[in-house]
Design a protein around this motif. Structure first.
Motif: not given
Length: 212
Positions: A65, A76, A90-91, A132, A134-139
């Motif tokens: 990443l 990202t 990614r997000k 971050y 990774q599994e949920h693609n969320q910050w």
């Protein structure tokens, strides 16, 4: 290349991502070079989707990443291990940054990446921290550091996140701050949570230079 982001996934091969060539008017390099302990010299075998520098790379179980960088401050990118040469956008981070610290942190069974500090797109120093998933693609935001900090390393030991090295600018004076840490409080069923504030460990400040 200079100001490249480097990471190793197997302990024997170093991947140097992007950076710039000072011999070509500081031109950014959209490439990845591989340096192996088993062979001489570097090999260019892959392209990176952007020409950047001062980005930060972290090795994960399923790939690499890369966050931020000059001109790509918010971006990202993820390269899955099973897809050679393929980068997936990614997000974006909540706040764009370059010259920041980053590290992998296992929050329970979930593998996360934490980024902190650095410069924003206007080269203003930052103190903000993000995590971050990774599994949920969320910050998500984490507690801010005690002060701005750039060009430093983030390290994880058990349930403690520590910022070491680098520098801060206070009243137009560049300073080498002592290490700061943030405790992660265990929580059954949640894998832990970040509580409280950063704490100054005192002592002598470290030198500049981020490590991954």
């Amino acid at each position: 290349s200079q100001s490249a982001s480097s990471v190793s996934t197997d302990g024997s091969t170093l991947q140097m991502i992007s950076g710039y060539n000072p011999d070509e008017d500081n031109k950014g390099l959209p490439s990845i070079q591989f340096l192996s302990t088993e062979s001489e010299g570097c090999k260019k075998e892959m392209t990176y989707p952007a020409s950047t520098r001062l980005a930060s790379a972290v090795s994960l179980r399923k790939g690499i990443l890369v966050t931020g960088g000059l001109g790509t401050e918010n971006q990202t990118w993820f390269k899955p291990s099973h897809l050679n040469g393929t980068w997936i956008r990614r997000k974006d981070m909540l706040e764009g940054r370059q010259g920041h610290g980053s590290c992998k942190f296992n929050l329970g069974v979930e593998e996360t990446v934490i980024v902190a500090g650095g410069w924003d797109a206007m080269f203003e120093e930052m103190s903000s921290v993000e995590m971050y998933n990774q599994e949920h693609n969320q910050w998500t935001r984490l507690p801010r550091m005690l002060h701005t900090r750039v060009d430093f390393a983030l390290q994880v030991s058990e349930m403690t996140l520590t910022a070491v090295g680098g520098h801060s600018t206070v009243s137009d004076t560049k300073q080498s701050p002592s290490p700061w840490y943030l405790s992660i409080v265990g929580s059954e069923g949640e894998g832990g949570s970040f509580g409280g504030e950063w704490v100054d460990l005192g002592g002598t400040g470290g030198t500049s230079g981020a490590m991954t």
